[in-house]
Scaffold this active site. Structure first.
Site, mmCIF file in Angstrom:
data_model
loop_
_atom_site.group_PDB
_atom_site.id
_atom_site.type_symbol
_atom_site.label_atom_id
_atom_site.label_comp_id
_atom_site.label_asym_id
_atom_site.label_seq_id
_atom_site.Cartn_x
_atom_site.Cartn_y
_atom_site.Cartn_z
ATOM 1 N N ASP A 64 0.838 -1.903 -0.201
ATOM 2 C CA ASP A 64 -0.445 0.090 0.525
ATOM 3 C C ASP A 64 0.480 1.771 0.009
ATOM 4 O OD1 ASP A 64 -2.646 -1.279 0.028
ATOM 5 O OD2 ASP A 64 -2.681 -1.150 1.950
ATOM 6 N N TYR A 69 34.213 6.462 -20.800
ATOM 7 C CA TYR A 69 34.275 5.382 -19.542
ATOM 8 C C TYR A 69 34.695 4.308 -20.130
ATOM 9 C CZ TYR A 69 30.342 8.448 -19.022
ATOM 10 O OH TYR A 69 30.117 9.853 -18.721
ATOM 11 N N ARG A 81 32.714 11.728 -16.040
ATOM 12 C CA ARG A 81 32.293 12.765 -16.751
ATOM 13 C C ARG A 81 31.555 13.996 -16.263
ATOM 14 N NH1 ARG A 81 27.835 9.869 -17.275
ATOM 15 N NH2 ARG A 81 26.742 10.270 -14.962
ATOM 16 N N ASP A 129 21.250 19.548 -13.245
ATOM 17 C CA ASP A 129 21.089 18.134 -13.546
ATOM 18 C C ASP A 129 23.203 18.823 -13.661
ATOM 19 O OD1 ASP A 129 22.198 16.198 -14.307
ATOM 20 O OD2 ASP A 129 21.199 16.380 -16.107
ATOM 21 N N ASP A 144 26.594 11.610 -9.873
ATOM 22 C CA ASP A 144 26.064 13.004 -10.672
ATOM 23 C C ASP A 144 24.352 13.366 -9.540
ATOM 24 O OD1 ASP A 144 23.997 14.091 -12.858
ATOM 25 O OD2 ASP A 144 24.423 12.483 -14.546
ATOM 26 N N HIS A 197 23.930 4.355 -15.742
ATOM 27 C CA HIS A 197 22.959 4.652 -14.765
ATOM 28 C C HIS A 197 23.182 4.095 -13.737
ATOM 29 C CE1 HIS A 197 19.849 6.306 -18.046
ATOM 30 N NE2 HIS A 197 21.498 6.887 -18.308
ATOM 31 N N GLU A 225 29.725 17.390 -15.753
ATOM 32 C CA GLU A 225 28.376 18.431 -16.472
ATOM 33 C C GLU A 225 27.802 19.355 -15.713
ATOM 34 O OE1 GLU A 225 25.410 15.501 -15.285
ATOM 35 O OE2 GLU A 225 23.495 16.604 -17.596
ATOM 36 N N GLU A 266 27.619 17.912 -20.995
ATOM 37 C CA GLU A 266 28.252 16.680 -19.787
ATOM 38 C C GLU A 266 29.241 15.374 -21.152
ATOM 39 O OE1 GLU A 266 25.042 13.558 -18.709
ATOM 40 O OE2 GLU A 266 23.587 15.550 -19.849
ATOM 41 N N HIS A 302 21.584 17.505 -23.521
ATOM 42 C CA HIS A 302 19.600 17.515 -23.177
ATOM 43 C C HIS A 302 19.183 18.907 -22.625
ATOM 44 C CE1 HIS A 302 19.769 16.333 -19.359
ATOM 45 N NE2 HIS A 302 20.236 16.520 -19.674
ATOM 46 N N HIS A 351 27.148 7.749 -24.952
ATOM 47 C CA HIS A 351 26.008 8.989 -24.751
ATOM 48 C C HIS A 351 26.161 9.822 -25.250
ATOM 49 C CE1 HIS A 351 27.914 11.349 -21.274
ATOM 50 N NE2 HIS A 351 28.648 10.895 -20.605
ATOM 51 N N HIS A 378 15.548 15.708 -18.207
ATOM 52 C CA HIS A 378 14.918 15.689 -19.462
ATOM 53 C C HIS A 378 13.980 16.624 -20.119
ATOM 54 C CE1 HIS A 378 18.313 11.377 -19.614
ATOM 55 N NE2 HIS A 378 19.168 12.602 -18.585
HETATM 56 N N1 GLY Z 1 21.451 12.801 -14.434
HETATM 57 C C1 GLY Z 1 21.009 12.648 -16.386
HETATM 58 C C2 GLY Z 1 21.331 12.901 -16.692
HETATM 59 O O1 GLY Z 1 23.224 13.601 -16.527
HETATM 60 O O2 GLY Z 1 21.084 12.899 -18.143
HETATM 61 MN MN MN Z 2 22.213 15.257 -17.926
HETATM 62 MN MN MN Z 3 23.438 14.054 -15.188
#
Ligand code: GLY
Ligand code: MN
Ligand code: MN
Length: 441
Positions: A41, A391, A409, A274, A263, A246, A411, A387, A357, A353, A364
């Site tokens: 629940d 890797y 990374r 972000d 991140d 992710h 960003e 970003e 964005h 990637h 996003h």
């Molecule tokens: N935190 C998601 C991205 O960097 O797109």
């Molecule tokens: Mn991002």
């Molecule tokens: Mn991010």
């Protein structure tokens, strides 16, 4: 704290902008988000659909908004009515009175009356901006409402009912893409809080601290500094965990000698930052970490410095790919001609990637990236991320050994201005020197 005068004005401004773009005979219908159960629940914390928030500010469930440029109900809502018994369990409701008196609706009815009333409110509307084919139950309700009045509309009133459906995003998402001063003030605050939280994580990291401890610290800072919490699930990846894009389990201990990638972005009054930073667990980059980190940083800065109104959105990624590929050849991660490596997409072995964005109410965020067959050009007021990253999987025998198991990374959040750009997240350290200083605390 729930509602502020500046916000009421902002939602009214957004609404007017939408209504200005609708013609007589058109209307826009938006539904709120459903509750979602986590298990048993227990519910997830409720977050309203950004499109509906954007035009109304309504944060509670069981809500629909109808915008119509003609007639005297330009802004109509169906909302949860006041209900003292239910309010004991789930908190005070604004009710239909609040919708009118505080949120500025021209008319509000209880949510339960939506199906009975909607058809009547759509008389004279030939084109309905409605996100069809996403939620079968909503679709069925809308169709039943229209079916209920069609016969009368056609035979007696000689007015149309909706026969054409257009995605509301065609209007709303274009508006959401260009941020107003009010929205920018919220994004700046989200960025400020986020930067402080990352700095706190840098100074708290050390050998043996668990990834979830840094996640908890970041959450704590987000909320104690005035934010809603994370705008998306935070990623805290130590060592090779940084190579899982992710990674959100965040359950491993950090190890001295490794990097940790975080991140995490704070959501402030429904607008999110972000930000990614990568730093050494023990506060000092090793020689190999410096090489990889400095390459990613140089690429990130070069991409940001290229930002200006008129630039094609896609050229940010093209620049990142070119500079990263050149760098990977220099560092011995790739071998061959840069042009060929790009054409064959070999860079994807370590950079898989996108580079940017849109950013706003959603991490996003909405807004088309391509229009009329070509990449969108940047305009003042647009906000997006830059970003780049690299890797190197731990078991990649093609990579020089010193880079294996490293993920980096960086960003930042960028606003396009009249003559260039502003880095909204400039308060978050990223040069090797500044990061090491922040790690020392
Ligand atoms: N935190 C998601 C991205 O960097 O797109
Ligand atoms: Mn991002
Ligand atoms: Mn991010």
């Amino acid at each position: 704290m729930r509602i502020q005068p500046a916000e009421l004005q902002a939602w009214a401004d957004h609404r007017r902008a939408v209504l200005d773009r609708l013609e007589p005979g058109q209307a826009m219908l938006l539904f709120g988000a459903h509750h979602h159960l986590r298990n048993g629940d227990a519910e997830y914390r409720y977050r309203q659909v950004s499109d509906l928030l954007y035009v109304s500010g309504w944060e509670d469930p069981e809500v629909a908004v109808l915008l119509r440029p003609d007639g005297d109900r330009r802004f109509q809502m169906w909302v949860q009515p006041k209900d003292p018994e239910r309010e004991v369990w789930t908190g005070v409701r604004e009710g239909t009175e609040g919708a009118v008196e505080r949120y500025g609706a021209d008319h509000a009815s209880p949510w339960g009356q939506l199906e009975a009333e909607l058809g009547e409110q759509l008389l004279g509307v030939h084109t309905l901006y409605y996100a069809a084919a996403r939620d079968p139950q909503q679709d069925a309700l809308v169709m039943r409402a229209i079916a209920g009045v069609r016969r009368k509309a056609e035979r007696e009133l000689f007015v149309p009912v909706p026969s054409a459906f257009v995605d509301p995003g065609r209007v709303l998402h274009e508006l959401r893409l260009s941020k107003t001063e009010h929205e920018l003030s919220l994004l700046r605050e989200a960025a400020r809080i986020t930067s402080q939280a990352h700095v706190a994580a840098m100074s708290a990291a050390k050998d043996g601290v668990f990834e979830y401890e840094l996640e908890a610290l970041i959450d704590y800072r987000f909320r104690t500094l005035g934010g809603n919490g994370p705008g998306y699930t935070s990623i805290v990846g130590g060592g090779a965990g940084a190579c899982i894009l992710h990674y959100i389990t965040n359950r491993e201990p950090l190890r001295a000698g490794d990097l940790v990638l975080i991140d995490a972005g704070c959501e402030y009054r429904n607008y999110t930052a972000d930000v990614t930073r990568t730093f050494p667990v023990d506060g000092t980059f090793t020689a190999a970490q410096r090489e990889l980190y400095q390459l990613v940083l140089d690429v990130e800065v070069a991409c940001i410095e290229s930002v200006r109104p008129g630039l094609c959105f896609s050229s940010l990624h093209e620049l990142a790919v070119r500079l990263l590929t050149e760098g990977m050849v220099r560092l011995g991660l790739l071998e061959g001609e840069v042009d060929q490596l790009i054409e064959d997409k070999d860079y994807r072995r370590y950079y898989m990637h996108g580079t940017s964005h849109w950013l706003g109410m959603d991490v996003h965020d909405v807004g088309a990236y391509v229009g009329e067959g070509e990449s969108r050009r940047l305009q003042p007021g647009m906000v997006f991320t830059v970003e780049p990253g690299l890797y190197v999987p731990p078991d990649d025998e093609r990579a020089p050994e010193r880079f294996r198991g490293m993920g980096v990374r960086i960003e930042d959040d960028i606003l396009v201005t009249q003559d260039g750009y502003e880095v909204l997240t400039a308060g978050c350290p990223k040069t090797i020197e500044d990061v090491e200083a922040a790690c020392r605390g």
